[in-house]
Write an enzyme that holds these catalytic residues in place. Structure first.
Site, short mmCIF file in Angstrom:
data_model
loop_
_atom_site.label_atom_id
_atom_site.label_comp_id
_atom_site.label_asym_id
_atom_site.label_seq_id
_atom_site.Cartn_x
_atom_site.Cartn_y
_atom_site.Cartn_z
N GLY A 74 -9.44 9.54 -36.65
CA GLY A 74 -10.34 9.17 -37.75
C GLY A 74 -11.45 8.24 -37.28
O GLY A 74 -12.60 8.35 -37.71
N THR A 75 -11.11 7.31 -36.42
CA THR A 75 -12.10 6.35 -35.93
C THR A 75 -13.24 7.09 -35.22
O THR A 75 -14.43 6.85 -35.51
CB THR A 75 -11.44 5.36 -34.96
OG1 THR A 75 -10.41 4.66 -35.67
CG2 THR A 75 -12.43 4.37 -34.38
N GLY A 202 -5.17 13.15 -37.90
CA GLY A 202 -3.93 13.92 -37.86
C GLY A 202 -2.70 13.11 -38.23
O GLY A 202 -1.81 13.59 -38.93
N CYS A 329 -4.25 -2.06 -39.41
CA CYS A 329 -5.17 -2.45 -38.35
C CYS A 329 -5.43 -3.96 -38.35
O CYS A 329 -5.84 -4.51 -37.35
CB CYS A 329 -6.48 -1.70 -38.49
SG CYS A 329 -6.23 0.05 -38.69
#
Ligand code: PMP
Length: 396
Positions: A74-75, A202, A329
């Protein structure tokens, strides 16, 4: 990894790998190692796996297979989409976003601001929502890009992405959405929501870590972060064939899950947990809007007035319950969540908050156990009255 007896309510941090995704990966971890670019029969097997996964991913998102670019998560999808849009935006210097985006977006925007872009945020209300009526007033001829997440990873609140896409189109700005926290929880149909780019990960849809997909709408000018030949010159590097195969299968499974109605059962369990906590803990409050259609169904973020969320979480961990004090995070930093602060919470209120994110395997028994563990911890910490018990007052 020993996980027997653990109640895992931290699916927004990551999901377990589904057995179906693992099975799809296995042939390429144990023998099928060919490079998909290799002009051999074995290379053809790898190529086919990548291509089938692209079709599954496209079906999951309501787009066409060539519009899918496989990434490392995603990053990477967020960073690629944002930098690509800005590289091709001519003289435009403004970026509009929300103040509650994921750190992979927030920290890039911060850097871009220091590099001279004008970064402005749509206001969020106390429920963590952006009012779609605020969108058009802020966008103009200098706006290069609008970045709006589909759902917030800490509160589950959904955003008016469709309206943002329309506003972007009307002023000629690119629109990117981070759908990492929404994919597999609510339907995403890119045939009807006109964003230019959209990212997903994912490992949030029961696929492997280090995998992701970036949707790039047909005709969108694109500047790759990694120039080279793979992925139609949009993301070079030898394809992660097992990862891509696993993520494709996970997307297919998520599509069935969404259409099966089981997602409603997850919502019922989430609501049960939420109602019980709000009833049993004096002063507990919900972070994020609680009305139909305003949130993804598997997340609740609750503040426990007068209590350190970290302390409460430690008690839960000892009881075998896994949840989170904020986004994974930022765990460990003890800084209050920027999402909750943006919603107007005080530092103490933000630090008192816990996120519970349920998954497909969450059972009614696990929710009952979580409520029990919370009540016990609340009693020990002097937050819940001695007589209070789950079930009293119809909390179930
Ligand atoms: N966006 C959101 C909303 C997320 O929750 C995450 C994962 N914490 C990311 C982006 C980053 O995804 P990845 O871990 O695949 O890089």
């Amino acid at each position: 990894m020993a996980s027997d007896g653990i109640v895992y309510l931290d699916h927004n941090a990551t999901t377990p790998l589904s057995p179906r995704a693992l099975a799809a990966m296995m042939p390429f971890l144990s023998g099928g190692f060919a490079n998909p670019s290799s002009p051999s029969p074995e290379g053809e097997d790898s190529r086919r796996a990548v291509s089938e996964s692209r079709e599954k991913m496209a079906a999951f998102l309501g787009c066409r297979p060539p519009e899918i670019v496989f990434t490392g998560g995603g990053t990477e999808g967020n960073v690629t989409a944002i930098l690509s849009a800005l590289a091709l935006s001519g003289d435009r210097r403004e970026i509009l976003s929300t103040p509650v985006e994921h750190p992979s977006v927030m920290q890039l925007l911060d850097r871009l601001g220091r590099q001279g872009y004008r970064v402005r945020f749509f206001p969020v209300d106390g429920d963590g929502c952006v009012d779609s009526r605020d969108l058009s007033g802020m966008a103009g001829s200098d706006t290069a890009l609008i970045v709006m997440m589909w759902a917030n990873n800490e509160t589950g609140v959904l955003f008016p992405v469709e309206e943002a896409a329309a506003v972007g189109r009307s002023v000629g700005a690119r629109v990117h959405s981070d759908a990492v926290a929404a994919a597999g929880k609510v339907p995403i149909d890119l045939a009807t929501v006109g964003v230019d780019t959209l990212s997903l990960s994912g490992h949030k849809i029961y696929g492997p870590k280090g995998t992701g997909a970036l949707f790039v709408r047909k005709g969108t000018p694109f500047e790759p972060l990694f120039p080279g030949s793979q992925e139609r010159k949009r993301r070079s590097g030898t394809e992660n064939v097992p990862g891509i195969a696993g993520m494709g299968e996970a997307a297919e499974e998520s599509r069935s899950f969404l259409s099966s109605g089981s997602v409603r059962e997850t919502g019922t369990l989430r609501d049960r947990l939420e109602r019980s906590v709000l009833e049993l803990f004096p002063g507990a409050f919900l972070n994020g809007k609680n009305s139909d259609g305003s949130r993804v169904p598997h997340v609740t973020n609750i503040g426990f007035s007068g209590m350190s969320g970290e302390k409460l979480l430690h008690r839960l961990v000892s009881a075998g319950i896994r949840a989170s004090t904020g986004s994974a995070c930022s765990t460990g930093s003890m800084e209050p969540s920027h999402v909750l602060l943006s919603m107007g919470l005080s530092r103490e209120e933000a630090l008192s908050s816990l996120r519970f994110s349920l998954g497909r395997q969450t059972t009614p028994g696990q929710i009952a156990r979580t409520i029990d563990a919370l009540v016990r911890a609340g009693r020990d910490l002097g937050l819940v009255a001695e007589g209070a018990a789950p079930g009293k007052g119809g909390a179930r």
